[in-house]
Write a protein that holds these residues in place. Structure first.
Motif, PDB file in Angstrom:
ATOM      1  N   ALA A   1      -3.913 -14.777 -50.459  1.00 31.53           N
ATOM      2  CA  ALA A   1      -5.006 -14.011 -49.864  1.00 31.53           C
ATOM      3  C   ALA A   1      -4.970 -14.099 -48.351  1.00 31.53           C
ATOM      4  CB  ALA A   1      -6.350 -14.527 -50.385  1.00 31.53           C
ATOM      5  N   ILE A   2      -5.302 -12.996 -47.716  1.00 31.53           N
ATOM      6  CA  ILE A   2      -5.394 -12.946 -46.254  1.00 31.53           C
ATOM      7  C   ILE A   2      -6.668 -12.198 -45.881  1.00 31.53           C
ATOM      8  CG2 ILE A   2      -2.916 -13.071 -45.840  1.00 31.53           C
ATOM      9  CD1 ILE A   2      -2.888 -10.038 -45.525  1.00 31.53           C
ATOM     10  N   GLY A   3      -7.052 -12.307 -44.617  1.00 35.25           N
ATOM     11  CA  GLY A   3      -8.243 -11.596 -44.175  1.00 35.25           C
ATOM     12  C   GLY A   3      -8.561 -11.931 -42.731  1.00 35.25           C
ATOM     13  N   GLY A   4      -9.604 -11.291 -42.212  1.00 35.59           N
ATOM     14  CA  GLY A   4      -9.984 -11.549 -40.839  1.00 35.59           C
ATOM     15  C   GLY A   4     -11.317 -10.927 -40.497  1.00 35.59           C
ATOM     16  N   SER A   5     -11.744 -11.195 -39.277  1.00 36.96           N
ATOM     17  CA  SER A   5     -12.979 -10.618 -38.747  1.00 36.96           C
ATOM     18  C   SER A   5     -12.582  -9.725 -37.579  1.00 36.96           C
ATOM     19  CB  SER A   5     -13.926 -11.730 -38.284  1.00 36.96           C
ATOM     20  OG  SER A   5     -14.270 -12.556 -39.380  1.00 36.96           O
ATOM     21  N   TYR A   6     -12.939  -8.469 -37.665  1.00 36.51           N
ATOM     22  CA  TYR A   6     -12.437  -7.488 -36.723  1.00 36.51           C
ATOM     23  C   TYR A   6     -13.549  -6.907 -35.850  1.00 36.51           C
ATOM     24  CZ  TYR A   6      -8.706  -8.171 -40.040  1.00 36.51           C
ATOM     25  OH  TYR A   6      -7.761  -8.751 -40.840  1.00 36.51           O
ATOM     26  N   ALA A   7     -14.495  -6.236 -36.471  1.00 41.48           N
ATOM     27  CA  ALA A   7     -15.622  -5.694 -35.705  1.00 41.48           C
ATOM     28  C   ALA A   7     -16.739  -6.714 -35.565  1.00 41.48           C
ATOM     29  CB  ALA A   7     -16.152  -4.423 -36.378  1.00 41.48           C
ATOM     30  N   TYR A   8     -16.795  -7.664 -36.490  1.00 41.52           N
ATOM     31  CA  TYR A   8     -17.872  -8.660 -36.495  1.00 41.52           C
ATOM     32  C   TYR A   8     -17.273 -10.058 -36.511  1.00 41.52           C
ATOM     33  CZ  TYR A   8     -20.944  -4.733 -37.457  1.00 41.52           C
ATOM     34  OH  TYR A   8     -21.625  -3.542 -37.363  1.00 41.52           O
ATOM     35  N   ARG A   9     -17.128 -10.641 -35.336  1.00 37.12           N
ATOM     36  CA  ARG A   9     -16.513 -11.962 -35.199  1.00 37.12           C
ATOM     37  C   ARG A   9     -17.369 -13.071 -35.805  1.00 37.12           C
ATOM     38  NH1 ARG A   9     -11.309 -10.647 -34.211  1.00 37.12           N
ATOM     39  NH2 ARG A   9     -11.186  -9.066 -32.568  1.00 37.12           N
ATOM     40  N   GLU A  10     -18.623 -12.758 -36.101  1.00 35.30           N
ATOM     41  CA  GLU A  10     -19.502 -13.776 -36.675  1.00 35.30           C
ATOM     42  C   GLU A  10     -18.961 -14.331 -37.990  1.00 35.30           C
ATOM     43  OE1 GLU A  10     -22.389 -10.710 -34.782  1.00 35.30           O
ATOM     44  OE2 GLU A  10     -20.362 -10.777 -35.607  1.00 35.30           O
ATOM     45  N   PHE A  11     -18.231 -13.504 -38.732  1.00 34.12           N
ATOM     46  CA  PHE A  11     -17.688 -13.981 -39.999  1.00 34.12           C
ATOM     47  C   PHE A  11     -16.670 -15.092 -39.784  1.00 34.12           C
ATOM     48  CE2 PHE A  11     -19.263  -9.804 -41.370  1.00 34.12           C
ATOM     49  CZ  PHE A  11     -19.967 -10.182 -42.501  1.00 34.12           C
ATOM     50  N   ALA A  12     -15.857 -14.968 -38.734  1.00 33.79           N
ATOM     51  CA  ALA A  12     -14.882 -16.014 -38.427  1.00 33.79           C
ATOM     52  C   ALA A  12     -15.594 -17.316 -38.072  1.00 33.79           C
ATOM     53  CB  ALA A  12     -13.983 -15.578 -37.269  1.00 33.79           C
ATOM     54  N   GLU A  13     -16.713 -17.220 -37.371  1.00 34.66           N
ATOM     55  CA  GLU A  13     -17.491 -18.409 -37.024  1.00 34.66           C
ATOM     56  C   GLU A  13     -18.030 -19.107 -38.273  1.00 34.66           C
ATOM     57  OE1 GLU A  13     -20.505 -16.991 -34.420  1.00 34.66           O
ATOM     58  OE2 GLU A  13     -19.075 -16.228 -32.925  1.00 34.66           O
ATOM     59  N   LEU A  14     -18.247 -18.332 -39.335  1.00 35.83           N
ATOM     60  CA  LEU A  14     -18.740 -18.886 -40.592  1.00 35.83           C
ATOM     61  C   LEU A  14     -17.606 -19.325 -41.524  1.00 35.83           C
ATOM     62  CD1 LEU A  14     -21.524 -16.221 -41.251  1.00 35.83           C
ATOM     63  CD2 LEU A  14     -21.897 -18.612 -40.638  1.00 35.83           C
ATOM     64  N   GLY A  15     -16.360 -19.174 -41.043  1.00 34.74           N
ATOM     65  CA  GLY A  15     -15.215 -19.520 -41.878  1.00 34.74           C
ATOM     66  C   GLY A  15     -14.962 -18.511 -42.980  1.00 34.74           C
ATOM     67  N   ASP A  16     -15.412 -17.294 -42.762  1.00 33.80           N
ATOM     68  CA  ASP A  16     -15.314 -16.252 -43.779  1.00 33.80           C
ATOM     69  C   ASP A  16     -14.560 -15.058 -43.200  1.00 33.80           C
ATOM     70  OD1 ASP A  16     -15.689 -14.944 -46.179  1.00 33.80           O
ATOM     71  OD2 ASP A  16     -17.856 -14.724 -45.978  1.00 33.80           O
ATOM     72  N   ALA A  17     -14.415 -14.008 -43.985  1.00 35.82           N
ATOM     73  CA  ALA A  17     -13.715 -12.799 -43.543  1.00 35.82           C
ATOM     74  C   ALA A  17     -14.636 -11.599 -43.658  1.00 35.82           C
ATOM     75  CB  ALA A  17     -12.466 -12.569 -44.376  1.00 35.82           C
ATOM     76  N   GLU A  18     -14.492 -10.699 -42.722  1.00 34.15           N
ATOM     77  CA  GLU A  18     -15.185  -9.410 -42.784  1.00 34.15           C
ATOM     78  C   GLU A  18     -14.459  -8.486 -43.770  1.00 34.15           C
ATOM     79  OE1 GLU A  18     -14.826  -5.692 -39.907  1.00 34.15           O
ATOM     80  OE2 GLU A  18     -15.559  -7.491 -38.893  1.00 34.15           O
ATOM     81  N   THR A  19     -13.145  -8.534 -43.721  1.00 31.87           N
ATOM     82  CA  THR A  19     -12.294  -7.768 -44.633  1.00 31.87           C
ATOM     83  C   THR A  19     -11.172  -8.676 -45.104  1.00 31.87           C
ATOM     84  OG1 THR A  19     -12.755  -5.711 -43.445  1.00 31.87           O
ATOM     85  CG2 THR A  19     -10.831  -5.718 -44.895  1.00 31.87           C
ATOM     86  N   GLY A  20     -10.870  -8.620 -46.393  1.00 32.35           N
ATOM     87  CA  GLY A  20      -9.817  -9.472 -46.929  1.00 32.35           C
ATOM     88  C   GLY A  20      -9.082  -8.801 -48.077  1.00 32.35           C
ATOM     89  N   ALA A  21      -7.925  -9.352 -48.397  1.00 35.57           N
ATOM     90  CA  ALA A  21      -7.117  -8.819 -49.491  1.00 35.57           C
ATOM     91  C   ALA A  21      -6.433  -9.964 -50.216  1.00 35.57           C
ATOM     92  CB  ALA A  21      -6.078  -7.829 -48.965  1.00 35.57           C
ATOM     93  N   ALA A  22      -6.224  -9.775 -51.502  1.00 33.77           N
ATOM     94  CA  ALA A  22      -5.535 -10.789 -52.299  1.00 33.77           C
ATOM     95  C   ALA A  22      -4.565 -10.114 -53.253  1.00 33.77           C
ATOM     96  CB  ALA A  22      -6.540 -11.630 -53.083  1.00 33.77           C
ATOM     97  N   MET A  23      -3.400 -10.723 -53.421  1.00 27.02           N
ATOM     98  CA  MET A  23      -2.452 -10.288 -54.440  1.00 27.02           C
ATOM     99  C   MET A  23      -2.343 -11.410 -55.464  1.00 27.02           C
ATOM    100  SD  MET A  23       1.476  -8.899 -54.171  1.00 27.02           S
ATOM    101  CE  MET A  23       0.949  -7.243 -53.760  1.00 27.02           C
ATOM    102  N   VAL A  24      -2.503 -11.047 -56.725  1.00 29.25           N
ATOM    103  CA  VAL A  24      -2.561 -12.040 -57.795  1.00 29.25           C
ATOM    104  C   VAL A  24      -1.503 -11.730 -58.845  1.00 29.25           C
ATOM    105  CG1 VAL A  24      -4.010 -13.070 -59.593  1.00 29.25           C
ATOM    106  CG2 VAL A  24      -5.044 -12.332 -57.430  1.00 29.25           C
TER     107      VAL A  24
ATOM    108  N   ARG B   1       1.785  -9.615 -64.887  1.00 30.69           N
ATOM    109  CA  ARG B   1       0.913  -8.506 -64.514  1.00 30.69           C
ATOM    110  C   ARG B   1       0.426  -8.710 -63.076  1.00 30.69           C
ATOM    111  NH1 ARG B   1       0.348  -9.477 -69.911  1.00 30.69           N
ATOM    112  NH2 ARG B   1       0.306  -7.646 -71.301  1.00 30.69           N
ATOM    113  N   ILE B   2       0.077  -7.609 -62.430  1.00 30.85           N
ATOM    114  CA  ILE B   2      -0.193  -7.622 -60.989  1.00 30.85           C
ATOM    115  C   ILE B   2      -1.642  -7.229 -60.711  1.00 30.85           C
ATOM    116  CG2 ILE B   2       0.462  -6.642 -58.751  1.00 30.85           C
ATOM    117  CD1 ILE B   2       3.165  -5.845 -60.200  1.00 30.85           C
TER     118      ILE B   2
END
Length: 343
Positions: free
Chosen positions: A204-227, A233-234
């Motif tokens: 999984a990857i992700g980041g905070s782009y328009a709202y940096r507050e999510f990075a301050e919370l250790g979270d992501a504004e937008t994220g994606a995961a491949m399982v 199965r994908i």
């Protein structure tokens, strides 16, 4: 059963809890909403006065002492679910809990044991998309072999940008569990349901782009995961909180003989406006609007299961495995490493 009503108490009167409470008070057959509980006293008073609810509480433990109640409906913030589920079961109630089951593997596995100890009680988890007509129809088509063997699922879950301020307040109070456990959990459950397979690896990857507050919370504004699921199965999952056009939920299942897709355009209705900006269709503004019927149907199923003394198709095991996968996504996002999921 004809005239019997199940007496229910609900905890949590936020956006979703309020909708559940209103449904049970007026729209769910054979249900009587007898008690409401919230740490916000004003919410309790409003529900009691507006709907004529006889009992109101700001203390959850006090509500559990009410022996007129038969069932407890949990719509509180995610971090309270496990403790409240266990307490309600131990007090002898049937229990419905909103998703996720919990935020940590240790606590959800503990809850699973509690549900097993109280096997005479109905326990149901709020994965409401399983009760949405479109998602239920896709499940029937997969099971009938219409697309052959399902081999890949792609899910988009994008929340409207207009709700960001309220969500940030929610996240700052440590209530959400993060992007993958709070938002993507519905898609992770759908993947398990449609593919009939458990996850084995996730990146999984992700980041905070328009709202940096999510990075301050250790979270992501937008994220994606491949399982990678069992049987190779994908699963491809995208979750975001900054969707400017509204609430966008999209699901695609690719099989060996065909493809099924849900919600490519999140259109509110069939009306289209033609003007100088082009052809315009209104989009859903939020999850309560998009899944209005699903929330009602899942509550109806919970009450019917109690009356018919049977267990719902959504089990505590679904909650445990979806949390296991969601937590693995969170771990991969935070560490930047591929995570292998222990069965």
């Amino acid at each position: 059963m004809k005239n019997r009503k199940v007496k229910v108490g609900i905890v949590g009167l936020g956006r979703l809890g309020y909708r559940h409470a209103e449904n049970m008070a007026f729209r769910v057959p054979h249900c009587e909403l007898l008690a409401v509980c919230s740490v916000v006293e004003e919410e309790v008073k409003e529900a009691q006065e507006k709907w004529g609810i006889p009992y109101g509480y700001t203390d959850y433990d006090k509500m559990l002492e009410n022996r007129e109640l038969e069932a407890i409906f949990i719509a509180s913030p995610s971090r309270f679910h496990c403790e409240q589920i266990e307490k309600a079961l131990e007090a002898g109630f049937h229990v419905f809990s909103e998703k996720p089951l919990g935020l940590y593997l240790e606590e959800v596995e503990k809850v699973e044991k509690a549900v097993s100890r109280h096997s005479d009680k109905v326990f149901m988890l709020g994965f409401m998309r399983r009760y949405d007509p479109s998602y239920a129809e896709v499940k029937r088509r997969i099971d009938s072999g219409e697309i052959g063997e399902p081999v890949l699922i792609r899910c988009y879950g994008l929340d409207p940008a207009g709700k960001l301020d309220s969500f940030l307040r929610f996240a700052r109070d440590n209530y959400s569990g993060g992007l993958f456990l709070d938002m993507a959990i519905h898609d992770l459950d759908l993947a398990r349901w449609y593919l009939q397979a458990e996850a084995e690896e996730v990146w999984a990857i992700g980041g905070s782009y328009a709202y940096r507050e999510f990075a301050e919370l250790g979270d992501a504004e937008t994220g994606a995961a491949m399982v990678r699921f069992a049987g190779n199965r994908i699963g491809i999952f995208v979750a975001g909180r900054n969707c400017v056009h509204g609430y966008h939920i999209e699901t695609e299942i690719i099989g060996t003989k065909g493809t099924l897709r849900i919600g490519t355009v999140p259109e509110r209705n069939h009306v289209m406006l033609f003007n100088e900006k082009g052809a315009i269709k209104k989009c859903f503004e939020g999850f309560l609007e998009r899944f209005e019927q699903a929330y009602l149907k899942e509550a109806e199923e919970f009450i019917t299961c109690i009356l018919e003394n049977r267990k719902p198709s959504v089990s505590v095991r679904d909650g445990v495995e979806s949390t296991r996968l969601g937590y693995a996504c969170k771990e991969s996002f935070e560490t930047g490493r591929l995570v292998r999921i222990k069965s």
